[in-house]
Design an enzyme around this catalytic site. Structure first.
Site, PDB file in Angstrom:
ATOM      1  N   ASP A 181       0.823  -1.202   0.000  1.00  0.00           N
ATOM      2  CA  ASP A 181       0.000   0.000   0.000  1.00  0.00           C
ATOM      3  C   ASP A 181       0.862   1.259   0.000  1.00  0.00           C
ATOM      4  OD1 ASP A 181       0.877  -0.147   2.624  1.00  0.00           O
ATOM      5  OD2 ASP A 181      -1.123  -0.263   3.516  1.00  0.00           O
ATOM      6  N   SER A 182       2.184   1.060   0.031  1.00  0.00           N
ATOM      7  CA  SER A 182       3.122   2.166  -0.207  1.00  0.00           C
ATOM      8  C   SER A 182       2.903   2.783  -1.580  1.00  0.00           C
ATOM      9  CB  SER A 182       4.564   1.671  -0.091  1.00  0.00           C
ATOM     10  OG  SER A 182       4.775   0.511  -0.897  1.00  0.00           O
ATOM     11  N   ASP A 236      -0.568  -6.414   0.055  1.00  0.00           N
ATOM     12  CA  ASP A 236      -1.118  -5.814   1.265  1.00  0.00           C
ATOM     13  C   ASP A 236      -2.640  -5.831   1.233  1.00  0.00           C
ATOM     14  OD1 ASP A 236       1.058  -5.073   2.837  1.00  0.00           O
ATOM     15  OD2 ASP A 236       1.310  -3.134   1.854  1.00  0.00           O
ATOM     16  N   LYS A 266      -0.646  -9.620   3.250  1.00  0.00           N
ATOM     17  CA  LYS A 266       0.038  -9.010   4.392  1.00  0.00           C
ATOM     18  C   LYS A 266      -0.924  -8.086   5.125  1.00  0.00           C
ATOM     19  CE  LYS A 266       3.414  -5.822   3.967  1.00  0.00           C
ATOM     20  NZ  LYS A 266       2.961  -4.698   4.839  1.00  0.00           N
ATOM     21  N   GLU A 315      -1.325  -5.617   8.841  1.00  0.00           N
ATOM     22  CA  GLU A 315      -0.596  -4.927   9.895  1.00  0.00           C
ATOM     23  C   GLU A 315      -1.277  -5.140  11.242  1.00  0.00           C
ATOM     24  OE1 GLU A 315       0.899  -1.275   6.983  1.00  0.00           O
ATOM     25  OE2 GLU A 315      -0.099  -0.806   8.885  1.00  0.00           O
ATOM     26  N   GLU A 317       9.182  -3.546  11.080  1.00  0.00           N
ATOM     27  CA  GLU A 317       9.601  -2.246  10.554  1.00  0.00           C
ATOM     28  C   GLU A 317       9.999  -1.289  11.669  1.00  0.00           C
ATOM     29  OE1 GLU A 317       8.027   1.397   7.655  1.00  0.00           O
ATOM     30  OE2 GLU A 317       6.912  -0.489   7.753  1.00  0.00           O
TER      31      GLU A 317
END
Length: 272
Positions: A53-54, A92, A120, A122, A189
């Protein structure tokens, strides 16, 4: 040493990542957002491609990843999957798409149908029931702990996580919780390098670091950061691999070699 893809190179799978960890071979991950760059990274030996999602930051010009939608991820996953033959493709799940296990499942199905082989998410302890729900339904999961960009406003900015005894204990608890729930990979991270090493030794699954030191099972960078394209602040953990190279192929090959050889990240790219 060259890590260029050869014709007999086997496709990377979830199980082969575990074998790489057991053999002490470092795992190389990069973000990718389109077919052409995916093919370039694939042929230069990248083990895992992440549709992150970057893309909100580097493709859309957003200040955070929060505006990225599931439709954006699905579209870019479709693009990347067309250029990928050997690398494992991870996508993501963006902000707001996995608030419940059921919602996470429906979101994961969308990106898996678009070509992802793993999703992925978070989160740590609180996310464990969702991870378990997905894994029970044959969806491989990569967890993301430490600095989780979707929580930027809750953190009060992009800050190093895991400093102090209480925060370190919480991060270890997060790591164990996602592993016990069935996650097969963990991204860590922006945490102290020593803590990342402790967590890596604590777990039985591979860890991927970004700003988490050299002791992780592998490393990931955002493609644009690795190529020296910095639209804003350059994070401490970034190295420009275009330095000394004349082609993007050369830069990707240099990144792959540096991760595999253990020369990246250096002390200047890590947090104490």
């Amino acid at each position: 040493m060259s890590y260029l893809q050869e014709s007999n190179r086997k496709a990377v799978t979830v199980t082969s990542l575990q074998a790489m960890r057991a053999a002490g071979e470092r795992i190389v991950m990069l973000t990718a957002y389109d077919s052409s760059f995916a093919a370039l990274m694939d042929r230069n030996g990248t083990d895992v491609l992440l549709v992150g999602d970057s893309l909100g930051n580097v493709m859309q010009g957003q200040k955070t990843t929060l505006p990225v939608t599931l439709e954006h991820i699905v579209y870019h996953t479709e693009c990347v999957s067309r250029g990928t033959t050997k690398a494992l493709l991870v996508s993501d799940l963006p902000f707001g798409t996995y608030g419940t296990p059921e919602q996470a499942f429906h979101s994961a199905v969308r990106v898996m149908q678009a070509g992802a082989q793993m999703v992925k998410l978070e989160g740590g302890v609180w996310l464990a029931p969702t991870i378990k729900f997905l894994v029970e339904r044959s969806i491989p999961v990569c967890a993301h702990i430490g600095l989780t960009p979707q929580s930027v406003h809750a953190f009060g900015g992009f800050k190093v996580q895991g400093r102090g005894d209480e925060a370190a204990a919480q991060l270890k608890a997060d790591a164990l919780a996602v592993q016990d729930a069935g996650a097969q990979l963990v991204v860590m991270e922006a945490i102290p390098a020593g803590l990342a090493g402790e967590v890596t030794r604590l777990l039985a699954i591979p860890t991927i670091g970004i700003g988490a030191g050299l002791e992780c099972s592998g490393q990931v960078l955002v493609m644009h950061d690795m190529l020296g394209v910095f639209p804003g602040h350059r994070p401490k953990f970034v190295r420009n691999f275009m330095d000394g190279q004349t082609t993007i192929d050369g830069a990707v090959a240099a990144y792959v070699a540096a991760v595999k050889d253990g020369t990246f990240p250096g002390p200047e790219h890590t947090f104490a």
